[in-house]
Scaffold this active site. Sequence first.
Site, PDB file in Angstrom:
ATOM      1  N   TYR A  12      -4.245  -3.122  -0.601  1.00  0.00           N
ATOM      2  CA  TYR A  12      -4.466  -2.494  -1.649  1.00  0.00           C
ATOM      3  C   TYR A  12      -5.185  -3.797  -2.903  1.00  0.00           C
ATOM      4  O   TYR A  12      -4.706  -4.154  -3.855  1.00  0.00           O
ATOM      5  CB  TYR A  12      -3.500  -2.246  -2.761  1.00  0.00           C
ATOM      6  CG  TYR A  12      -2.901  -1.052  -1.969  1.00  0.00           C
ATOM      7  CD1 TYR A  12      -3.781  -0.279  -1.621  1.00  0.00           C
ATOM      8  CD2 TYR A  12      -1.578  -1.221  -1.307  1.00  0.00           C
ATOM      9  CE1 TYR A  12      -2.955   0.850  -0.945  1.00  0.00           C
ATOM     10  CE2 TYR A  12      -1.151  -0.163  -1.157  1.00  0.00           C
ATOM     11  CZ  TYR A  12      -1.970   1.110  -0.696  1.00  0.00           C
ATOM     12  OH  TYR A  12      -1.257   2.068   0.256  1.00  0.00           O
ATOM     13  N   TYR A 140       1.796  11.490  -2.591  1.00  0.00           N
ATOM     14  CA  TYR A 140       1.544  10.379  -2.015  1.00  0.00           C
ATOM     15  C   TYR A 140       1.404  10.642   0.122  1.00  0.00           C
ATOM     16  O   TYR A 140       2.459  10.303  -0.534  1.00  0.00           O
ATOM     17  CB  TYR A 140       1.049   8.828  -2.206  1.00  0.00           C
ATOM     18  CG  TYR A 140       1.065   7.565  -1.222  1.00  0.00           C
ATOM     19  CD1 TYR A 140       0.050   7.634  -0.854  1.00  0.00           C
ATOM     20  CD2 TYR A 140       1.912   7.057  -0.659  1.00  0.00           C
ATOM     21  CE1 TYR A 140      -0.729   6.456  -0.304  1.00  0.00           C
ATOM     22  CE2 TYR A 140       1.867   6.056   0.236  1.00  0.00           C
ATOM     23  CZ  TYR A 140       0.049   5.800  -0.083  1.00  0.00           C
ATOM     24  OH  TYR A 140       0.075   4.732   1.441  1.00  0.00           O
ATOM     25  N   ASP A 241       7.702  15.145   3.332  1.00  0.00           N
ATOM     26  CA  ASP A 241       7.310  14.199   3.880  1.00  0.00           C
ATOM     27  C   ASP A 241       8.645  13.361   3.087  1.00  0.00           C
ATOM     28  O   ASP A 241       8.919  13.178   2.293  1.00  0.00           O
ATOM     29  CB  ASP A 241       6.744  13.568   2.961  1.00  0.00           C
ATOM     30  CG  ASP A 241       6.180  12.120   3.329  1.00  0.00           C
ATOM     31  OD1 ASP A 241       7.089  11.277   3.495  1.00  0.00           O
ATOM     32  OD2 ASP A 241       5.078  12.173   2.168  1.00  0.00           O
ATOM     33  N   LYS A 270      10.034   4.343   7.301  1.00  0.00           N
ATOM     34  CA  LYS A 270      10.256   3.523   6.468  1.00  0.00           C
ATOM     35  C   LYS A 270      11.776   2.491   6.758  1.00  0.00           C
ATOM     36  O   LYS A 270      11.803   1.784   6.791  1.00  0.00           O
ATOM     37  CB  LYS A 270      10.272   4.049   4.623  1.00  0.00           C
ATOM     38  CG  LYS A 270       9.155   3.682   4.108  1.00  0.00           C
ATOM     39  CD  LYS A 270       8.877   3.797   2.556  1.00  0.00           C
ATOM     40  CE  LYS A 270       7.525   4.492   2.157  1.00  0.00           C
ATOM     41  NZ  LYS A 270       6.698   3.025   2.366  1.00  0.00           N
TER      42      LYS A 270
END
Length: 420
Positions: A12, A140, A241, A270
């Site tokens: 980003y 997200y 998720d 993660k």
Amino acid sequence: MNFDIRHIWHPYSTTVNRPEMFPVVGAKGVRLTLNNGRELIDGMSSWWCTIHGYNHPAINQAMKAQIDDFSHIMFGGLTHKPAIDLAQKLIAMTPPALDTVFFADSGSVSVEVAIKMAMQYWQARNKPEKNKMLTVRGGYYGDTTGAMSLCDPNNGMHHHFTGILPEHYFLSRPLCAFGSPCEEQHIAALREMLAAKYSKLAAVIIEPIVQGAGGMHFYSPEYLKQLQALCTEYQVLLIHDEIATGFGRTGKLFAMEHANVVPDIMCVGKALTGGYMTLAATLCSTEVSQTISETGAFMHGPTFMANPLACAAGSASLEIIQQGNWKHQVENIERQLWEGLSPCAELPGVADVRVLGAIGVVEMTTPVVMAEIQPEFVKRGIWVRPYGKLIYLMPPYIINDDELKQLCSGIIDVISSLKS
């Protein structure tokens, strides 16, 4: 550093007028060591994954042992013990209904896999028209194409790709806050959407309890219960998720446990490997896996699927989780975050302070300027990576009280110094 600035693209970011970078030369426990000798307490768990801290001896040893055997083999037509061990641990710690594991390369890819599972499931049931997804705004799900199509199309990070991505259905994010009741007004639009669109819907996907990178919103577990009941009523698959919330981050092993519900498909990633290697998994029910398999192969297969080194790290990480210390660690972090961050509510420019498990959030009234605020945190010996209006903490579970206090006091100090 000059080479980095000229040639390497970071997440980003731009390649011109780039904010200051901080070179790391070492990491141990909860501390990062910069090339100038400065130590930083990591409040981010390296984007939420290094829950056991850096350089953990058990995970180090597991990977060293595995690399002496073999570091990688293809998973097509072959199998290996690290993958079997990790799958067994995942199935043992998730609800019995989730008994099939598909290993993916990253969280984004696990979401892609979940989408494809849902689509192929309905194709196998001779309902190919059920090929749309439903989700809520503020979510997200990752940066790959399918995952981006489920992120908030108006307020998310992927507006550059509008018109290119697949189009799905969106509802307003849950407005019933965590700890508050979820009333009919909070689910009326959800009920109406499912009643109107169920014949086109393959699945609903949602981040349970916590909307992570989409805004750090915490919502009522009752919303999840109502959502599951409606998906069952209208014969729509439910995908959770748990990439950011899984493995204890919200105070439960998985966030869905706050609502005592079980999805048809679940994504984890993660913290799966304790932050050592990229690895994720998509778990599903036998109903989903067998329905797809009865009509042919499931069409996904990454080159590095179930990489043995990553699986060895994952298995060691889950063994640490299985010891159960994370429960007390997260409870203590939650208590310390409330105590340490609550004073921010009285500071100018702060809109809200909220904490759940090992997540602490200070929401500002206006977006922070990253290039200005990041160096201020570093000066105070802490690593905090804000985005948008959010200054937040997701520290490793092994962090101690003094380190937490330094993180919180550093945030208060920096916010106090901001120009109004």
